[in-house]
Design a protein around this motif. Sequence first.
Motif, PDB file in Angstrom:
ATOM      1  N   VAL A   5      -3.356  91.254 -45.802  1.00 40.99           N
ATOM      2  CA  VAL A   5      -4.796  91.237 -45.529  1.00 40.99           C
ATOM      3  C   VAL A   5      -5.296  89.805 -45.637  1.00 40.99           C
ATOM      4  N   ALA A   6      -5.888  89.293 -44.544  1.00 41.66           N
ATOM      5  CA  ALA A   6      -6.439  87.938 -44.539  1.00 41.66           C
ATOM      6  C   ALA A   6      -7.880  87.974 -45.037  1.00 41.66           C
ATOM      7  N   VAL A   7      -8.136  87.310 -46.141  1.00 45.09           N
ATOM      8  CA  VAL A   7      -9.481  87.238 -46.721  1.00 45.09           C
ATOM      9  C   VAL A   7     -10.069  85.881 -46.388  1.00 45.09           C
TER      10      VAL A   7
ATOM     11  N   GLU B 273     -10.308  85.356 -53.968  1.00 46.16           N
ATOM     12  CA  GLU B 273      -9.682  84.160 -53.431  1.00 46.16           C
ATOM     13  C   GLU B 273      -9.642  84.249 -51.914  1.00 46.16           C
ATOM     14  N   LYS B 274      -9.701  83.100 -51.271  1.00 48.74           N
ATOM     15  CA  LYS B 274      -9.569  83.018 -49.822  1.00 48.74           C
ATOM     16  C   LYS B 274      -8.085  82.895 -49.469  1.00 48.74           C
ATOM     17  N   GLY B 275      -7.644  83.608 -48.452  1.00 52.66           N
ATOM     18  CA  GLY B 275      -6.260  83.504 -48.009  1.00 52.66           C
ATOM     19  C   GLY B 275      -5.611  84.857 -47.831  1.00 52.66           C
ATOM     20  N   LEU B 276      -4.288  84.832 -47.658  1.00 49.65           N
ATOM     21  CA  LEU B 276      -3.533  86.053 -47.370  1.00 49.65           C
ATOM     22  C   LEU B 276      -3.230  86.809 -48.663  1.00 49.65           C
ATOM     23  N   HIS B 277      -3.682  88.067 -48.731  1.00 52.25           N
ATOM     24  CA  HIS B 277      -3.390  88.953 -49.852  1.00 52.25           C
ATOM     25  C   HIS B 277      -2.314  89.957 -49.418  1.00 52.25           C
TER      26      HIS B 277
ATOM     27  N   MET C 109       2.324  74.971 -41.904  1.00 54.89           N
ATOM     28  CA  MET C 109       2.215  75.548 -43.237  1.00 54.89           C
ATOM     29  C   MET C 109       3.170  74.813 -44.174  1.00 54.89           C
ATOM     30  N   PRO C 110       2.780  74.567 -45.429  1.00 52.36           N
ATOM     31  CA  PRO C 110       3.691  73.916 -46.375  1.00 52.36           C
ATOM     32  C   PRO C 110       4.793  74.870 -46.814  1.00 52.36           C
ATOM     33  N   PHE C 111       5.877  74.303 -47.311  1.00 55.17           N
ATOM     34  CA  PHE C 111       7.006  75.098 -47.784  1.00 55.17           C
ATOM     35  C   PHE C 111       6.592  75.913 -49.008  1.00 55.17           C
ATOM     36  N   ASP C 112       6.699  77.241 -48.906  1.00 58.39           N
ATOM     37  CA  ASP C 112       6.330  78.130 -50.008  1.00 58.39           C
ATOM     38  C   ASP C 112       7.112  79.427 -49.872  1.00 58.39           C
ATOM     39  N   PRO C 113       8.288  79.510 -50.481  1.00 63.62           N
ATOM     40  CA  PRO C 113       9.120  80.719 -50.324  1.00 63.62           C
ATOM     41  C   PRO C 113       8.473  81.973 -50.877  1.00 63.62           C
ATOM     42  N   SER C 114       7.458  81.824 -51.772  1.00 62.97           N
ATOM     43  CA  SER C 114       6.793  83.014 -52.306  1.00 62.97           C
ATOM     44  C   SER C 114       5.982  83.744 -51.250  1.00 62.97           C
ATOM     45  N   LYS C 115       5.762  83.094 -50.104  1.00 65.15           N
ATOM     46  CA  LYS C 115       4.988  83.722 -49.037  1.00 65.15           C
ATOM     47  C   LYS C 115       5.857  84.554 -48.097  1.00 65.15           C
ATOM     48  N   VAL C 116       7.166  84.583 -48.321  1.00 63.51           N
ATOM     49  CA  VAL C 116       8.048  85.424 -47.504  1.00 63.51           C
ATOM     50  C   VAL C 116       7.843  86.886 -47.888  1.00 63.51           C
ATOM     51  N   VAL C 117       7.614  87.739 -46.897  1.00 61.36           N
ATOM     52  CA  VAL C 117       7.360  89.160 -47.133  1.00 61.36           C
ATOM     53  C   VAL C 117       8.394  89.979 -46.354  1.00 61.36           C
ATOM     54  N   ALA C 118       9.099  90.845 -47.070  1.00 61.31           N
ATOM     55  CA  ALA C 118      10.099  91.707 -46.441  1.00 61.31           C
ATOM     56  C   ALA C 118       9.671  93.167 -46.583  1.00 61.31           C
ATOM     57  N   SER C 119       9.943  93.958 -45.544  1.00 61.30           N
ATOM     58  CA  SER C 119       9.580  95.371 -45.560  1.00 61.30           C
ATOM     59  C   SER C 119      10.560  96.142 -44.682  1.00 61.30           C
ATOM     60  N   GLY C 120      10.572  97.474 -44.867  1.00 61.86           N
ATOM     61  CA  GLY C 120      11.434  98.310 -44.047  1.00 61.86           C
ATOM     62  C   GLY C 120      12.326  99.205 -44.877  1.00 61.86           C
TER      63      GLY C 120
ATOM     64  N   LYS D  36       0.504 104.489 -56.188  1.00 67.02           N
ATOM     65  CA  LYS D  36       0.211 103.265 -56.941  1.00 67.02           C
ATOM     66  C   LYS D  36       0.005 102.117 -55.948  1.00 67.02           C
ATOM     67  N   ALA D  37      -0.837 101.161 -56.321  1.00 66.96           N
ATOM     68  CA  ALA D  37      -1.110 100.007 -55.456  1.00 66.96           C
ATOM     69  C   ALA D  37      -1.115  98.733 -56.293  1.00 66.96           C
ATOM     70  N   HIS D  38      -0.680  97.666 -55.664  1.00 68.97           N
ATOM     71  CA  HIS D  38      -0.673  96.350 -56.319  1.00 68.97           C
ATOM     72  C   HIS D  38      -1.108  95.307 -55.293  1.00 68.97           C
ATOM     73  N   ILE D  39      -2.075  94.459 -55.664  1.00 66.28           N
ATOM     74  CA  ILE D  39      -2.596  93.429 -54.765  1.00 66.28           C
ATOM     75  C   ILE D  39      -2.236  92.069 -55.321  1.00 66.28           C
ATOM     76  N   ALA D  40      -1.484  91.272 -54.554  1.00 73.14           N
ATOM     77  CA  ALA D  40      -1.085  89.916 -54.953  1.00 73.14           C
ATOM     78  C   ALA D  40      -1.973  88.898 -54.242  1.00 73.14           C
ATOM     79  N   ASN D  41      -2.581  87.998 -55.013  1.00 72.72           N
ATOM     80  CA  ASN D  41      -3.449  86.960 -54.464  1.00 72.72           C
ATOM     81  C   ASN D  41      -2.625  85.794 -53.918  1.00 72.72           C
ATOM     82  N   PRO D  42      -3.240  84.912 -53.094  1.00 73.97           N
ATOM     83  CA  PRO D  42      -2.525  83.723 -52.599  1.00 73.97           C
ATOM     84  C   PRO D  42      -2.012  82.827 -53.725  1.00 73.97           C
TER      85      PRO D  42
END
Length: 391
Positions: free
Chosen positions: A299-301, A277-281, A134-145, A246-252
Amino acid sequence: MAGREGSTAKFIPREEGLYAVDLTYDGHPVPGSPYMVEASLPPDPTKVKAHGPGLRGGLVGRPAEFTIDTKGAGTGGLGLTVEGPCEAKIECSDNGDGTCSVSYLPTKPGEYFVNILFEEVHIPGSPFKADIEMPFDPSKVVASGPGLEHGKVGEAGLLSVDCSEAGPGALGLEAVSDSGAKAEVCIENNKDGTYAVTYVPLTAGMYTLTMNSEYWGGKLKCLQRSGQVEENSPVFSASVGGDHIKAHIANPSGASTECFVTDNAEGTYQVEYTPFEKGLHVVEVTYDDVPVPNSPFKVAVTEGCQPSRVQAQGPGLKEAFTNKPNVFTVVTRGAGIGGLGITVEGPSESKINCRDNKDGSCSAEYVPFAPGDYDVNMTYGGAHIPGKLSF
């Protein structure tokens, strides 16, 4: 060898190239003499060479490039396939000097095998193993808890950090209170691109959690969140129904997809959205602005491949001329993601060039060297497109 009605002459060329054959009869040139004869080497796959970074590895979504050198290998057909976690679109261009520039586009990470054949025989080193990351993309880091929202003095705050889509790197975290006190932090690498993180605050107050991923010798901030740490863990209660969810969906691509939240008036809510869009939402769900357990959800689209939607058109599919480029266009818009394959079969080998127009179409041309009937075969995602093209 003399015969009653004619004679047969043979010669063995010592090197490849164009020969002029002069024929005379009693010292007079035979009509049509001299005859031009091109001599070529017999095919030898062992003399074909391939080199370039695309034979060793690459990044998802970026062309992996390499070069094939057939000089000195004679005349023969060149075959290319890429095997791996997904179909990889292949583009090739004849450089006109005995070499060919090739690129393929991987859309998933993993181990790929590049097969290069000359006259249906693997060249030295084929198949080549390429590791795609995967290419370097810090926006794809997801934190939860829960550790992102609240904590308790002396007790571990827990959170999970998913870096599987952000490329290779090392995760770091720092938890600092508004008074400057630092919490004890422990990061456990799960070896699957995710991390289990705990921090233990020693004093009460508002803490700022700063996460960074270290790539290529530099640090880039990925996430910064603040949460209240108290002497006792906070609790909350809420009534059923109302505008709490409330819900928010972020595209790739980083944009957002519109969603609709409906209160079913029975303690449940329904959320609807249509991805384009195709990819991880990333789907974030909150209750009174507090993330629900396990939010955000990933969610993988995916997008299907429908070869029946591919269209081919152009003069090169109706008639063609020898020693000249014969052009046509292949339109793949609306057919999904798949690899395009083009072959031309006929009395002679044909040079084929393909160019991606970056608009869902591909411009192709081929040069036949002998007259006769030819078949143009096209596949998309490994299946033939509608119609049989011959002339």
